[in-house]
Design a protein around this motif. Structure first.
Motif, PDB file in Angstrom:
ATOM      1  N   VAL A   1      31.279   4.442  55.043  1.00 37.16           N
ATOM      2  CA  VAL A   1      29.859   4.763  54.679  1.00 37.16           C
ATOM      3  C   VAL A   1      29.854   6.146  53.691  1.00 37.16           C
ATOM      4  CG1 VAL A   1      27.474   5.666  55.425  1.00 37.16           C
ATOM      5  CG2 VAL A   1      28.627   3.748  56.337  1.00 37.16           C
ATOM      6  N   SER A   2      30.990   7.090  54.227  1.00 36.06           N
ATOM      7  CA  SER A   2      31.042   8.122  53.453  1.00 36.06           C
ATOM      8  C   SER A   2      31.553   8.110  52.245  1.00 36.06           C
ATOM      9  CB  SER A   2      31.743   9.197  54.342  1.00 36.06           C
ATOM     10  OG  SER A   2      31.197   9.512  55.646  1.00 36.06           O
ATOM     11  N   ALA A   3      31.931   7.059  51.497  1.00 35.25           N
ATOM     12  CA  ALA A   3      32.804   7.077  50.410  1.00 35.25           C
ATOM     13  C   ALA A   3      31.977   7.659  49.196  1.00 35.25           C
ATOM     14  CB  ALA A   3      33.092   5.553  50.063  1.00 35.25           C
ATOM     15  N   GLY A   4      32.723   8.399  48.526  1.00 41.41           N
ATOM     16  CA  GLY A   4      31.886   8.935  47.454  1.00 41.41           C
ATOM     17  C   GLY A   4      31.282  10.563  47.610  1.00 41.41           C
ATOM     18  N   HIS A   5      31.507  10.576  48.836  1.00 41.23           N
ATOM     19  CA  HIS A   5      31.073  12.145  49.611  1.00 41.23           C
ATOM     20  C   HIS A   5      32.303  12.868  50.023  1.00 41.23           C
ATOM     21  CE1 HIS A   5      26.929  10.853  49.222  1.00 41.23           C
ATOM     22  NE2 HIS A   5      27.290   9.646  49.754  1.00 41.23           N
ATOM     23  N   ASP A   6      32.031  14.213  50.125  1.00 42.23           N
ATOM     24  CA  ASP A   6      32.985  15.003  50.815  1.00 42.23           C
ATOM     25  C   ASP A   6      33.129  14.496  52.269  1.00 42.23           C
ATOM     26  OD1 ASP A   6      34.764  17.028  51.401  1.00 42.23           O
ATOM     27  OD2 ASP A   6      33.455  18.597  51.607  1.00 42.23           O
ATOM     28  N   TYR A   7      34.293  14.199  52.798  1.00 40.73           N
ATOM     29  CA  TYR A   7      34.392  13.618  53.992  1.00 40.73           C
ATOM     30  C   TYR A   7      35.600  14.221  54.655  1.00 40.73           C
ATOM     31  CZ  TYR A   7      35.861  10.351  57.922  1.00 40.73           C
ATOM     32  OH  TYR A   7      36.182   9.869  59.031  1.00 40.73           O
ATOM     33  N   VAL A   8      35.268  14.822  55.949  1.00 44.87           N
ATOM     34  CA  VAL A   8      36.490  15.511  56.760  1.00 44.87           C
ATOM     35  C   VAL A   8      36.437  14.883  58.025  1.00 44.87           C
ATOM     36  CG1 VAL A   8      35.123  17.423  57.094  1.00 44.87           C
ATOM     37  CG2 VAL A   8      37.546  17.444  57.584  1.00 44.87           C
ATOM     38  N   ALA A   9      37.565  14.454  58.673  1.00 45.29           N
ATOM     39  CA  ALA A   9      37.623  13.964  60.090  1.00 45.29           C
ATOM     40  C   ALA A   9      38.326  14.990  60.831  1.00 45.29           C
ATOM     41  CB  ALA A   9      38.246  12.795  60.058  1.00 45.29           C
ATOM     42  N   ILE A  10      37.825  15.651  62.004  1.00 46.41           N
ATOM     43  CA  ILE A  10      38.187  16.499  62.840  1.00 46.41           C
ATOM     44  C   ILE A  10      39.426  16.018  63.731  1.00 46.41           C
ATOM     45  CG2 ILE A  10      37.904  18.316  64.686  1.00 46.41           C
ATOM     46  CD1 ILE A  10      35.112  18.864  63.126  1.00 46.41           C
ATOM     47  N   GLY A  11      39.006  14.731  64.387  1.00 46.44           N
ATOM     48  CA  GLY A  11      39.934  14.015  65.154  1.00 46.44           C
ATOM     49  C   GLY A  11      39.606  14.004  66.544  1.00 46.44           C
ATOM     50  N   HIS A  12      38.416  14.669  66.891  1.00 49.96           N
ATOM     51  CA  HIS A  12      38.182  14.823  68.317  1.00 49.96           C
ATOM     52  C   HIS A  12      36.665  15.576  68.171  1.00 49.96           C
ATOM     53  CE1 HIS A  12      39.515  18.925  67.483  1.00 49.96           C
ATOM     54  NE2 HIS A  12      38.552  19.529  68.163  1.00 49.96           N
ATOM     55  N   ASN A  13      36.093  15.578  69.391  1.00 49.75           N
ATOM     56  CA  ASN A  13      34.476  16.037  69.335  1.00 49.75           C
ATOM     57  C   ASN A  13      34.625  17.350  69.657  1.00 49.75           C
ATOM     58  OD1 ASN A  13      32.024  16.374  69.843  1.00 49.75           O
ATOM     59  ND2 ASN A  13      31.707  14.677  71.628  1.00 49.75           N
ATOM     60  N   SER A  14      34.453  18.118  68.434  1.00 45.44           N
ATOM     61  CA  SER A  14      34.529  19.717  68.605  1.00 45.44           C
ATOM     62  C   SER A  14      33.220  20.242  68.714  1.00 45.44           C
ATOM     63  CB  SER A  14      35.032  20.078  67.238  1.00 45.44           C
ATOM     64  OG  SER A  14      33.976  19.876  66.095  1.00 45.44           O
ATOM     65  N   GLY A  15      32.115  19.553  68.964  1.00 46.55           N
ATOM     66  CA  GLY A  15      30.789  20.158  69.354  1.00 46.55           C
ATOM     67  C   GLY A  15      30.277  20.349  68.058  1.00 46.55           C
ATOM     68  N   PHE A  16      28.733  20.335  67.926  1.00 46.79           N
ATOM     69  CA  PHE A  16      27.863  20.292  66.715  1.00 46.79           C
ATOM     70  C   PHE A  16      28.305  21.593  65.986  1.00 46.79           C
ATOM     71  CE2 PHE A  16      23.968  21.688  64.868  1.00 46.79           C
ATOM     72  CZ  PHE A  16      23.623  20.574  63.998  1.00 46.79           C
TER      73      PHE A  16
END
Length: 299
Positions: free
Chosen positions: A40-55
Motif C-alpha cells: 500500500v505504501s508503494a510510491g511513498h516514503d516508507y520505513v519499517a522499524i521492525g518492532h512495535n516502538s510505540g506511537f
C-alpha cells in the motif's frame, strides 16, 4: 506522516483521500514484515522499524525524515481532505505564535480540550460537556466560530510547526500509547507556543480502527493517562476528580441504555493500584509483544 501497525486496510483509504497532493511518510511499527503495508505504501516514503516502538517514538522517526516547515501527524483511520490540510497550513502561517493546530473530529469525537488540572477536572466532574465546550478536559463540542486556543489537541490529525516540534524535543517516547498529544501540547505551551483548534475545519476519524491487531484500549489508556499525570498527591487528586466525572458519564450511559461512555472502571482500578503499589513496573511504559498492543494511536 502516519504510523502503521498492521494498518494496511485503513492506510489505503487515508492515502487515497490525500490524492497525491502531499508527500507522506509511513512508519511501519509491525513486529516483523507487514507485506500488505509495504504494498500500500508503494510510491511513498516508507520505513519499517521492525518492532512495535510505540506511537510517539515512531512519530519522531517519521518527523526526522523530512525538513518541511510543518508536519501533519495523521492516523491511518483518519480521513482529511487536501483543502482542510491547506487551511490548517494557512492557519499556522497566519499565527506565528501557534506551535500546532487541529480540526474538529467526527461527530461526538474527542478532539482536545483543557489541560488536565484541578479546575478543569472539577468542571468535567460537575458540568455537562456541551456547557463547557473546549474548556472540558476531553472536549467533544465547542461554540467557537473560529480558531480557539486549547490546552491540548488530538494527535489523530495534528499539524505541528517544525520549529516548535524540534524545540521541545518531539513526542515523549515513554508514553507508549495514548496521551502523547496531551504531553506535547503541554510542553509547547510551556515553551511559549499556543495550541489551536479551528472548529470550522473537520476530519473524519473512525476511532479505534487504526489496526486489525487486538488492543486493550481501556487499560492502556488508563495506565498512560496516570503516567502522564504523575504520581504526586496533587496529581492523584486531579485523577480522582477526573475519575468521578468519568463515573458520572458512565452511569448516565448505562441508565440510558448505552453500554459504556468512559473507561471509568478500568481507570479507577489503575488509579487504586498506582496509589497502593511501590512496584517500579507500574511506572514503566508498556512494551507489549506482537499483537498485544497497537503501536498506532487507535483511540
Amino acid at each position: 506522516m502516519t504510523v502503521s501497525y498492521w494498518s494496511s486496510s485503513q492506510l489505503a483509504g487515508m492515502l487515497a483521500e490525500l490524492a497525491g497532493r502531499f508527500p507522506v511518510t509511513i512508519v511501519d511499527n509491525a513486529d516483523g514484515t507487514d507485506v500488505e503495508t509495504q504494498r500500500v505504501s508503494a510510491g511513498h516514503d516508507y520505513v519499517a522499524i521492525g518492532h512495535n516502538s510505540g506511537f510517539g517514538s515512531a512519530c519522531n522517526v517519521g518527523a526526522r525524515r523530512s525538513s518541511s516547515a510543518y508536519v501533519l501527524f495523521l492516523n491511518p483511520d483518519c480521513r482529511v481532505s487536501p483543502s482542510t490540510v491547506d487551511a490548517l497550513v494557512s492557519l499556522l502561517d497566519r499565527r506565528p505564535d501557534a506551535g500546532a493546530c487541529a480540526p474538529r473530529l467526527g461527530r461526538r469525537q474527542i478532539y482536545g480540550g483543557a489541560a488536565p488540572g484541578f479546575w478543569s477536572a472539577v468542571g468535567y466532574l460537575a458540568l455537562p460537556d456541551a456547557l463547557l465546550g473546549s474548556r472540558c478536559v476531553w472536549a467533544t463540542a465547542t461554540r467557537a466560530r473560529g480558531p480557539v486556543a486549547v490546552g491540548w489537541a488530538s494527535g489523530a490529525c495534528l499539524l505541528v510547526r517544525r520549529e516548535a516540534f524540534d524545540a521541545v524535543g518531539g513526542f515523549r517516547e515513554d508514553l507508549f500509547m495514548y496521551n502523547e498529544d496531551l504531553d506535547l501540547s503541554a510542553r509547547l505551551r510551556r515553551s511559549g507556543w499556543c495550541v489551536l483548534i479551528d472548529p470550522r475545519l473537520s476530519a473524519d476519524h473512525a476511532g479505534a480502527r487504526s489496526s486489525v491487531a487486538p488492543v486493550d484500549t481501556a487499560n492502556s489508556w488508563s495506565r498512560s493517562t496516570l503516567r502522564y499525570l504523575g504520581r504526586s498527591w496533587r496529581s492523584t487528586g486531579v485523577a480522582a476528580i477526573l475519575g468521578g466525572g468519568m463515573w458520572r458519564r458512565h452511569l448516565v450511559a448505562l441508565a440510558t441504555g448505552r453500554r459504556r461512555a468512559t473507561f471509568a472502571p478500568e481507570f479507577t482500578a489503575q488509579l487504586l493500584r498506582r496509589r497502593t503499589t511501590t512496584d517500579p513496573a507500574a511506572d514503566r511504559p508498556e512494551r507489549c509483544p506482537s499483537t498485544a498492543c497497537d503501536g498506532s494511536r487507535s483511540g
